[in-house]
Design an enzyme around this catalytic site. Sequence first.
Site, PDB file in Angstrom:
ATOM      1  CE1 TYR A 140      -4.599  -0.669   0.281  1.00  0.00           C
ATOM      2  CE2 TYR A 140      -3.471  -2.775   0.480  1.00  0.00           C
ATOM      3  CZ  TYR A 140      -4.615  -2.045   0.224  1.00  0.00           C
ATOM      4  OH  TYR A 140      -5.783  -2.701  -0.107  1.00  0.00           O
ATOM      5  N   GLY A 253     -10.018  -6.078  -4.258  1.00  0.00           N
ATOM      6  CA  GLY A 253      -8.671  -6.414  -4.710  1.00  0.00           C
ATOM      7  C   GLY A 253      -7.904  -7.219  -3.680  1.00  0.00           C
ATOM      8  CG  ASP A 254      -7.013  -5.628   0.136  1.00  0.00           C
ATOM      9  OD1 ASP A 254      -5.794  -5.548  -0.069  1.00  0.00           O
ATOM     10  OD2 ASP A 254      -7.719  -4.644   0.419  1.00  0.00           O
ATOM     11  CB  CYS A 255     -11.423 -10.408  -1.574  1.00  0.00           C
ATOM     12  SG  CYS A 255     -12.282 -11.992  -1.558  1.00  0.00           S
ATOM     13  CB  ALA A 258      -6.488 -12.897   0.320  1.00  0.00           C
TER      14      ALA A 258
END
Length: 467
Positions: A140, A253-255, A258
């Site tokens: 980030y 996007g994180d999902c 991951a």
Amino acid sequence: MTGPKPLVVVGDVLLDEDIEGVATRLSPDAPAPVVDVTRDRRHPGGAGLAAALAARGGREVVLVTALGDDSASEAVRSELRGRVRLVEIPLAGSLPVKTRVLASGRPLVRIDRGGGTPGEPDEAVRDALAQAHAVLVADYGRRTAHAVREHLAAVTPRTPLVWDPHPKGEVPVPGARLVTPNAAEALSLCPGEGGTSLRAYAERGARLAERWHAAGVAVTLGERGALLARPASGTPMLVPAPYRAAGDPCGAGDCFAAATAAALADGALPEEAIQRGVAEAAAFVSEGGAGNPALWRTEPVSPTADPPGSDAFAVAEHVRARGGTVVATGGCFDLLHAGHVGLLESARGIGDCLIVCLNSDASLTRLKGPGRPLNPVADRIRVLEALGSVDAVAVFDEDTPREVLSRLRPDVWVKGGDYSVQDLPEAEALRAWGGQAVVLPYLDGRSTTLLARRAARAAVPLGPSAS
């Protein structure tokens, strides 16, 4: 059965705050809306959200990040305790805090505060990465990836690594298995090249893969899915979203990153990992995104517990345990057609999972008569479970699904067509546990019987020489 392999997440943790309310008037002293606050929430964002999402279902996750002595860092530690194992790098300064003010679910303004500089990583960071089955870098732009870069470069030759980049962040280490920029990031990293067509994004992805010496670049395209490009010339692979997900895309996007990294940890090929990432990101958005209270409301799952898999009753219990809504529908689904697909997609949008109660072969024969089913139950299950809108299938052998419903205890039971809710035979059973029956629109002129008759009329009789 062995449990999921451990995953190490490296990156910048933020504290996300959502202040929610309603705005029905303007301030008397300025042309600005007045928000009457109804609820506020705080939860880990950035790499903290990615780690928590990867840990759902009991996966062992280690989060390498920079935390300090400030209240925001303490809040993150509290939320992540019991979900992931923290390996901390000292933070000089305070943890960044992102505050969104939302009115009726729509963001009005975002306020960013805080920030610090990560210190030097210790041997615990080196040990965690050495034991990883896969690594996810959630960058980030706050320099955690920079602080750990040397350790990341050391494990990349033998460990699958997914790098979720940031325009202001670190360049991915050479040898990454996948780099996952979103469309805007890919455009900013390759400015002035092409437009926003799939071909343009495929070319950007290939150029970025060459620039970063990455095995592949998966450009996420929101509701269009993800596009996998490789550095060598070749045909890119588009993985479309299984359905149009309506909801808050914050954290999607994180999902995706991951889920993709977790799939690689389980031994999946990059193409398979991207398919899992796209499907899980769509479900994540449909459930409310990072603002979904159920993500943080329930206790973390024990790492020794097996995920629910596709068993219908386990899926229903898992969704109920985290405060979600269980939706069910039923039918024969002998020849899947557009009417079925539309109904299933609409039903899935009502809640947090969709379970199909499916007539067995014997039940279907009693209902439809000789010659049916056209497809055996194993084939019908496989087709239904391949749909992104269907989470699980429960087969029943009786004439009605009343018994299987009493075990599933769905919150909502869906039927399509011209039924009246009061006339549904399942309505009485649903009342026993407070369930609700609803009727959804159904495409006219679509039915298995009509399709079968049409196919029979179109069939060409075989001549004597064709036998």
